[in-house]
Design a protein around this motif. Structure first.
Motif, PDB file in Angstrom:
ATOM      1  N   SER A 194       0.811  -1.226   0.000  1.00  0.00           N
ATOM      2  CA  SER A 194       0.000   0.000   0.000  1.00  0.00           C
ATOM      3  C   SER A 194       0.841   1.270   0.000  1.00  0.00           C
ATOM      4  N   ASP A 195       2.162   1.154   0.150  1.00  0.00           N
ATOM      5  CA  ASP A 195       3.026   2.331   0.183  1.00  0.00           C
ATOM      6  C   ASP A 195       4.368   1.935  -0.427  1.00  0.00           C
ATOM      7  N   LEU A 196       4.753   2.596  -1.507  1.00  0.00           N
ATOM      8  CA  LEU A 196       5.947   2.198  -2.248  1.00  0.00           C
ATOM      9  C   LEU A 196       7.224   2.364  -1.419  1.00  0.00           C
ATOM     10  N   LEU A 197       7.292   3.418  -0.600  1.00  0.00           N
ATOM     11  CA  LEU A 197       8.485   3.628   0.212  1.00  0.00           C
ATOM     12  C   LEU A 197       8.607   2.555   1.290  1.00  0.00           C
ATOM     13  N   CYS A 198       7.499   2.142   1.842  1.00  0.00           N
ATOM     14  CA  CYS A 198       7.510   1.062   2.832  1.00  0.00           C
ATOM     15  C   CYS A 198       7.929  -0.256   2.181  1.00  0.00           C
ATOM     16  N   VAL A 199       7.475  -0.478   0.957  1.00  0.00           N
ATOM     17  CA  VAL A 199       7.863  -1.688   0.230  1.00  0.00           C
ATOM     18  C   VAL A 199       9.372  -1.703   0.007  1.00  0.00           C
ATOM     19  N   GLU A 200       9.927  -0.570  -0.453  1.00  0.00           N
ATOM     20  CA  GLU A 200      11.370  -0.520  -0.667  1.00  0.00           C
ATOM     21  C   GLU A 200      12.126  -0.664   0.652  1.00  0.00           C
ATOM     22  N   THR A 201      11.603  -0.067   1.712  1.00  0.00           N
ATOM     23  CA  THR A 201      12.236  -0.183   3.027  1.00  0.00           C
ATOM     24  C   THR A 201      12.409  -1.642   3.422  1.00  0.00           C
ATOM     25  N   MET A 202      11.341  -2.412   3.302  1.00  0.00           N
ATOM     26  CA  MET A 202      11.401  -3.810   3.722  1.00  0.00           C
ATOM     27  C   MET A 202      12.210  -4.659   2.750  1.00  0.00           C
ATOM     28  N   GLU A 203      12.208  -4.300   1.492  1.00  0.00           N
ATOM     29  CA  GLU A 203      13.054  -5.017   0.532  1.00  0.00           C
ATOM     30  C   GLU A 203      14.531  -4.810   0.871  1.00  0.00           C
ATOM     31  N   ILE A 204      14.904  -3.566   1.225  1.00  0.00           N
ATOM     32  CA  ILE A 204      16.281  -3.301   1.633  1.00  0.00           C
ATOM     33  C   ILE A 204      16.598  -4.018   2.944  1.00  0.00           C
ATOM     34  N   PHE A 205      15.661  -3.980   3.889  1.00  0.00           N
ATOM     35  CA  PHE A 205      15.836  -4.703   5.156  1.00  0.00           C
ATOM     36  C   PHE A 205      16.146  -6.171   4.882  1.00  0.00           C
ATOM     37  N   CYS A 206      15.375  -6.813   4.019  1.00  0.00           N
ATOM     38  CA  CYS A 206      15.563  -8.237   3.724  1.00  0.00           C
ATOM     39  C   CYS A 206      16.887  -8.474   3.001  1.00  0.00           C
ATOM     40  N   ASP A 207      17.238  -7.592   2.070  1.00  0.00           N
ATOM     41  CA  ASP A 207      18.511  -7.730   1.359  1.00  0.00           C
ATOM     42  C   ASP A 207      19.692  -7.620   2.324  1.00  0.00           C
ATOM     43  N   VAL A 208      19.644  -6.616   3.211  1.00  0.00           N
ATOM     44  CA  VAL A 208      20.747  -6.405   4.153  1.00  0.00           C
ATOM     45  C   VAL A 208      20.861  -7.591   5.109  1.00  0.00           C
ATOM     46  N   LEU A 209      19.725  -8.118   5.558  1.00  0.00           N
ATOM     47  CA  LEU A 209      19.743  -9.297   6.420  1.00  0.00           C
ATOM     48  C   LEU A 209      20.366 -10.477   5.691  1.00  0.00           C
ATOM     49  N   ALA A 210      19.955 -10.712   4.447  1.00  0.00           N
ATOM     50  CA  ALA A 210      20.490 -11.829   3.672  1.00  0.00           C
ATOM     51  C   ALA A 210      21.987 -11.670   3.449  1.00  0.00           C
ATOM     52  N   GLN A 211      22.423 -10.450   3.117  1.00  0.00           N
ATOM     53  CA  GLN A 211      23.847 -10.182   2.905  1.00  0.00           C
ATOM     54  C   GLN A 211      24.654 -10.469   4.176  1.00  0.00           C
ATOM     55  N   TYR A 212      24.117 -10.032   5.303  1.00  0.00           N
ATOM     56  CA  TYR A 212      24.809 -10.235   6.576  1.00  0.00           C
ATOM     57  C   TYR A 212      24.902 -11.722   6.918  1.00  0.00           C
ATOM     58  N   LEU A 213      23.829 -12.454   6.687  1.00  0.00           N
ATOM     59  CA  LEU A 213      23.848 -13.893   6.942  1.00  0.00           C
ATOM     60  C   LEU A 213      24.862 -14.590   6.044  1.00  0.00           C
ATOM     61  N   GLY A 214      24.933 -14.165   4.786  1.00  0.00           N
ATOM     62  CA  GLY A 214      25.930 -14.728   3.888  1.00  0.00           C
ATOM     63  C   GLY A 214      27.340 -14.464   4.375  1.00  0.00           C
ATOM     64  N   ASN A 215      27.580 -13.262   4.910  1.00  0.00           N
ATOM     65  CA  ASN A 215      28.897 -12.949   5.476  1.00  0.00           C
ATOM     66  C   ASN A 215      29.221 -13.855   6.669  1.00  0.00           C
ATOM     67  N   MET A 216      28.205 -14.138   7.471  1.00  0.00           N
ATOM     68  CA  MET A 216      28.429 -15.008   8.625  1.00  0.00           C
ATOM     69  C   MET A 216      28.796 -16.424   8.193  1.00  0.00           C
ATOM     70  N   VAL A 217      28.198 -16.885   7.086  1.00  0.00           N
ATOM     71  CA  VAL A 217      28.553 -18.208   6.564  1.00  0.00           C
ATOM     72  C   VAL A 217      30.010 -18.218   6.103  1.00  0.00           C
ATOM     73  N   LEU A 218      30.439 -17.144   5.447  1.00  0.00           N
ATOM     74  CA  LEU A 218      31.823 -17.073   4.986  1.00  0.00           C
ATOM     75  C   LEU A 218      32.810 -17.148   6.146  1.00  0.00           C
ATOM     76  N   THR A 219      32.454 -16.581   7.288  1.00  0.00           N
ATOM     77  CA  THR A 219      33.378 -16.551   8.430  1.00  0.00           C
ATOM     78  C   THR A 219      33.248 -17.768   9.342  1.00  0.00           C
ATOM     79  N   SER A 220      32.159 -18.538   9.219  1.00  0.00           N
ATOM     80  CA  SER A 220      31.931 -19.641  10.161  1.00  0.00           C
ATOM     81  C   SER A 220      31.792 -21.003   9.498  1.00  0.00           C
ATOM     82  N   GLY A 221      31.537 -21.045   8.183  1.00  0.00           N
ATOM     83  CA  GLY A 221      31.272 -22.326   7.533  1.00  0.00           C
ATOM     84  C   GLY A 221      30.042 -23.002   8.098  1.00  0.00           C
ATOM     85  N   ALA A 222      28.958 -22.247   8.241  1.00  0.00           N
ATOM     86  CA  ALA A 222      27.755 -22.736   8.934  1.00  0.00           C
ATOM     87  C   ALA A 222      26.884 -23.603   8.030  1.00  0.00           C
ATOM     88  N   PHE A 223      27.435 -24.741   7.625  1.00  0.00           N
ATOM     89  CA  PHE A 223      26.689 -25.637   6.749  1.00  0.00           C
ATOM     90  C   PHE A 223      25.724 -26.534   7.530  1.00  0.00           C
TER      91      PHE A 223
END
Length: 316
Positions: free
Chosen positions: A222-251
């Motif tokens: 219902s609000d384009l800025l809110c949609v982009e906000t949450m899309e960025i939130f999800c992207d940043v979370l995913a990026q951070y989790l990927g970084n944690m896998v690189l440093t820990s080998g969390a398979f």
């Protein structure tokens, strides 16, 4: 004779008994209605006519030294004073995210939503990250079937932007905060920070939305800025989790906890999330080996407290 486990937050305390290996008599109390940890536990024990042997408390605060203080609650107590006041045999205190981490190997398919299947390795490390009021982070490692939690303050690592839009976001946040940690974006307040920063960058009047309103607007589109906000939130979370896998080998798995992601999982673009998670250049395939799960079990902290207590008692 039973054992007792507890998940002690800033608002609520959840208490349960372990009877023959089963979690029973789960009850939730408002912390504000009691003047101490000992008083609420004593109330629960008397109400349920329990005889308690050992106990494990997962608490929202640092577990360092003899005297412990709750982060967002005016309770302060020593380990020995609690043990003495309640008359228990042994009392263990662990951080609340240590408790959640300790639950990971015990969670089944019914307690999880899988975002990415990956290439599961049972004995490999597991990581948990939970955007909520703040950002909790912990790692679980398996040493000959005995689980150890490696915890720290990963929520206060630097935010690392990966595209021009995120770079502008970082610049705006740097004008507000001395240190732009990842928690400045991956938390309830972080959602508001992203939204307000995007509005400023685009020259748009920001609404006085809180995180819940922004996520609801994202769900309803219902609000384009809110949609982009949450899309960025999800992207940043995913990026951070990927970084944690690189440093820990969390398979052994990447687990998402906290109160935010369960509210939006039904509308989450899982393909985009996995793409952001694995966008690691030459090591994209390495990151993709790690399974990604959302914890849907409502009481992982209690399950983890049970695992911790069982290990301490030598009942593997």
């Amino acid at each position: 004779m039973v054992n007792l486990i507890a998940d002690v937050g800033g608002t609520n305390i959840r208490l349960a008994a372990i009877d023959n290996g089963e979690i029973t008599q789960l009850e939730c109390f408002k912390c504000a209605e009691f003047d101490s940890l000992e008083s609420v536990v004593a109330h629960y024990v008397e109400k349920n006519s329990l005889t308690v042997n050992d106990a494990c408390f997962g608490i929202a605060g640092p577990v360092v030294g003899e005297v412990l203080t709750m982060t967002n609650l005016g309770w302060s107590f020593s380990k020995q004073s609690v043990k003495k006041a309640l008359g228990f045999n042994q009392v263990h205190f662990i951080n609340d995210y240590t408790a959640i981490a300790m639950s990971l190997a015990s969670l089944n398919e019914q307690q999880l939503t899988t975002i990415h299947k990956g290439d599961y390795q049972e004995t490999a490390p597991r990581i948990v990250c939970g955007p909520g009021t703040g950002l909790g982070v912990a790692q679980l490692i398996n040493v000959n079937g005995y689980y150890h939690c490696v915890s720290g303050e990963g929520g206060h690592a630097d935010f690392a932007p990966t595209n021009p839009r995120q770079l502008k976001l970082l610049e705006n946040l740097m004008a507000k905060f001395e240190h732009v940690s990842i928690e400045r974006l991956l938390s309830g307040q972080g959602i508001v920070n992203i939204y307000q920063s995007l509005a400023f960058i685009d020259g748009i009047d920001a609404q006085a939305f809180d995180a819940s309103q922004i996520s609801q607007a994202y769900i309803k589109k219902s609000d384009l800025l809110c949609v982009e906000t949450m899309e960025i939130f999800c992207d940043v979370l995913a990026q951070y989790l990927g970084n944690m896998v690189l440093t820990s080998g969390a398979f052994g798995g990447v687990y998402i906890a906290g109160g935010i992601m369960p509210r939006i999982i039904d509308v989450l673009d899982k393909k985009a999330f996995v793409n952001a998670f694995s966008c690691k250049g030459r090591f994209s395939d390495y990151a993709l080996k790690a399974p990604i799960h959302l914890i849907t079990e409502p009481q992982p902290g209690l399950i983890g407290a049970q695992v911790y207590l069982t290990q301490q008692q030598g009942n593997l």
